[in-house]
Design a protein around this motif. Sequence first.
Motif, mmCIF file in Angstrom:
data_model
loop_
_atom_site.group_PDB
_atom_site.id
_atom_site.type_symbol
_atom_site.label_atom_id
_atom_site.label_comp_id
_atom_site.label_asym_id
_atom_site.label_seq_id
_atom_site.Cartn_x
_atom_site.Cartn_y
_atom_site.Cartn_z
ATOM 1 N N LYS A 228 0.823 -1.174 0.064
ATOM 2 C CA LYS A 228 -0.001 -0.055 0.046
ATOM 3 C C LYS A 228 0.859 1.332 -0.188
ATOM 4 N N GLY A 229 2.085 1.166 0.122
ATOM 5 C CA GLY A 229 3.031 2.281 -0.147
ATOM 6 C C GLY A 229 3.555 2.659 1.362
ATOM 7 N N LEU A 230 3.244 1.866 2.371
ATOM 8 C CA LEU A 230 3.723 2.357 3.919
ATOM 9 C C LEU A 230 5.174 1.984 4.084
ATOM 10 N N PRO A 231 6.106 3.060 4.589
ATOM 11 C CA PRO A 231 7.476 2.796 4.556
ATOM 12 C C PRO A 231 7.649 1.581 5.754
ATOM 13 N N ASP A 232 9.019 0.919 5.742
ATOM 14 C CA ASP A 232 9.171 -0.262 6.465
ATOM 15 C C ASP A 232 8.997 0.286 8.120
ATOM 16 N N TRP A 233 9.645 1.119 8.244
ATOM 17 C CA TRP A 233 9.558 1.302 9.817
ATOM 18 C C TRP A 233 8.230 1.746 10.372
ATOM 19 N N PHE A 234 7.341 2.271 9.495
ATOM 20 C CA PHE A 234 5.777 2.590 9.930
ATOM 21 C C PHE A 234 5.252 0.925 10.075
ATOM 22 N N VAL A 235 5.592 0.144 9.110
ATOM 23 C CA VAL A 235 4.953 -1.382 9.001
ATOM 24 C C VAL A 235 5.417 -2.028 10.271
ATOM 25 N N GLU A 236 6.796 -1.736 10.540
ATOM 26 C CA GLU A 236 7.175 -2.606 11.794
ATOM 27 C C GLU A 236 6.297 -1.987 13.179
ATOM 28 N N ASP A 237 6.335 -0.639 13.227
ATOM 29 C CA ASP A 237 5.674 -0.193 14.299
ATOM 30 C C ASP A 237 4.075 -0.589 14.228
ATOM 31 N N LEU A 238 3.302 -0.673 13.210
ATOM 32 C CA LEU A 238 1.947 -1.188 13.009
ATOM 33 C C LEU A 238 2.233 -2.846 13.494
ATOM 34 N N LEU A 239 3.103 -3.330 13.286
ATOM 35 C CA LEU A 239 2.983 -4.947 13.599
ATOM 36 C C LEU A 239 3.183 -4.978 15.094
ATOM 37 N N TRP A 240 3.964 -4.027 15.868
ATOM 38 C CA TRP A 240 3.876 -3.927 17.320
ATOM 39 C C TRP A 240 2.541 -3.731 17.740
ATOM 40 N N LEU A 241 1.687 -2.977 17.313
ATOM 41 C CA LEU A 241 0.540 -2.758 17.660
ATOM 42 C C LEU A 241 -0.342 -4.232 17.579
ATOM 43 N N TYR A 242 -0.411 -4.831 16.193
ATOM 44 C CA TYR A 242 -0.931 -6.067 16.052
ATOM 45 C C TYR A 242 -0.408 -6.982 17.074
ATOM 46 N N ALA A 243 0.715 -7.235 17.508
ATOM 47 C CA ALA A 243 1.244 -8.094 18.254
ATOM 48 C C ALA A 243 0.651 -7.829 19.753
ATOM 49 N N ASP A 244 0.625 -6.706 20.081
ATOM 50 C CA ASP A 244 -0.052 -6.346 21.268
ATOM 51 C C ASP A 244 -1.587 -6.924 21.397
ATOM 52 N N LEU A 245 -2.237 -6.578 20.317
ATOM 53 C CA LEU A 245 -3.667 -6.704 20.298
ATOM 54 C C LEU A 245 -3.680 -8.312 20.341
ATOM 55 N N ALA A 246 -2.990 -9.063 19.328
ATOM 56 C CA ALA A 246 -2.935 -10.543 19.604
ATOM 57 C C ALA A 246 -2.758 -11.135 20.899
ATOM 58 N N SER A 247 -1.864 -10.533 21.626
ATOM 59 C CA SER A 247 -1.426 -11.195 22.872
ATOM 60 C C SER A 247 -2.352 -10.799 23.899
ATOM 61 N N GLY A 248 -3.344 -10.074 23.672
ATOM 62 C CA GLY A 248 -4.526 -9.666 24.688
ATOM 63 C C GLY A 248 -4.067 -8.422 25.533
ATOM 64 N N GLY A 249 -3.153 -7.780 24.888
ATOM 65 C CA GLY A 249 -2.791 -6.427 25.532
ATOM 66 C C GLY A 249 -3.991 -5.392 25.622
ATOM 67 N N MET A 250 -4.853 -5.620 25.180
ATOM 68 C CA MET A 250 -6.173 -4.556 25.227
ATOM 69 C C MET A 250 -7.210 -5.399 25.852
ATOM 70 N N SER A 251 -7.518 -6.631 26.277
ATOM 71 C CA SER A 251 -8.434 -7.247 26.730
ATOM 72 C C SER A 251 -8.945 -7.231 28.039
ATOM 73 N N GLU A 252 -8.420 -6.316 28.781
ATOM 74 C CA GLU A 252 -8.794 -6.002 30.204
ATOM 75 C C GLU A 252 -10.202 -5.092 29.830
ATOM 76 N N VAL A 253 -11.267 -5.465 30.658
ATOM 77 C CA VAL A 253 -12.496 -4.339 30.910
ATOM 78 C C VAL A 253 -12.343 -3.874 32.023
ATOM 79 N N THR A 254 -12.344 -2.613 32.066
ATOM 80 C CA THR A 254 -12.438 -1.675 33.315
ATOM 81 C C THR A 254 -13.748 -1.250 33.754
ATOM 82 N N THR A 255 -13.895 -0.399 34.658
ATOM 83 C CA THR A 255 -15.006 0.055 35.232
ATOM 84 C C THR A 255 -15.034 1.408 35.122
#
Length: 276
Positions: A228-255
């Motif tokens: 899609k034209g995204l630079p390598d470093w930006f793709v790497e950063d996005l993969l960091w976010l995806y890895a965080d999501l896949a590992s449950g980094g945003m799975s907590e439910v708060t009050t």
Amino acid sequence: MILVTGATGTIGRRLVRALAESGTRFRALVRDTAKGRELGCEFAVGDFDDPASVAAALRGVDRLLLNSGGALPVAGRQPMVRQQTTAIDLARAAGVTQVVKVSAWRPGPAAKLSVRAHWEIEEHLKASGLGWAMLQPTGYMQNFFTGEGGFAHGRAVAGPYGTGRVAYIDAYDVAACAAALLAGPPRGGATYALTGAEALTHEEIAGKLGVPFRDLPPRTAAAELRAKGLPDWFVEDLLWLYADLASGGMSEVTTAVRDLTGRAPRTFDEFLAAGA
Ligand SMILES: NC(=O)c1ccc[n+]([C@@H]2O[C@H](COP(=O)([O-])OP(=O)(O)OC[C@H]3O[C@@H](n4cnc5c(N)ncnc54)[C@H](OP(=O)(O)O)[C@@H]3O)[C@@H](O)[C@H]2O)c1
């Protein structure tokens, strides 16, 4: 008087509506006069990149909603850091006492993308001597319709998500929390980790949206992003976010949404029923 920045954005539009409905006095900062007129409230025209315009908008203001986004990093630096830290300094000079900042989920020095930028801004705000409240939302449910962050992918939910659960939040609830803090009693400093009512897998979300789910291996996702034209470093950063999501980094439910607004946050079904 309250100044709402980012007033034309995903959170801002909903916040403007909530404040207007509760009869709270506020002014919106907009970059474009026509967009200000559309909001139907008092507004000042200004740009974070034009400090004099922000200083003028801050006249008579004692509470500030700090929110912006949209700009891509320049040489790996998020313009948001310079823009928002300058706004904090201008706010202090103008006599503002309380700043409510729209931040991101668990920002920190090791984070990437705008998440690290939010950490830098939070540190600046905490050191400013002003009263502060940090709103740290997970991903917005609206992303599935805007394509923000590449979550919506054609007509499928596609990405390296695996079975990780994410407690996405409706921007409406983030705005409701901001409205409660802006109109409520002053606070010294508090951080609110904001989530929706439930943590769902992306396969479950795709089912609710009625579209297919494609769980892409990270390498395939990276190749598609590069194509899609995204630079390598930006793709790497996005993969960091995806890895965080896949590992449950945003799975907590708060009050936090219930604590601030007195009612539960919307579920994904309620978000869809409300018309996104
Ligand atoms: N999307 C998510 O899932 C998510 C999750 C957690 C946190 N966040 C954070 O939430 C914030 C908002 O993100 P968003 O994607 O919802 O943004 P958005 O809706 O696109 O809103 C951005 C707002 O900032 C304004 N803005 C941008 N640059 C500006 C400038 N130079 N001067 C004045 N105003 C400016 C825009 O005004 P215009 O109308 O003039 O463009 C718009 O009102 C970001 O800080 C983001 O990191 C997002």
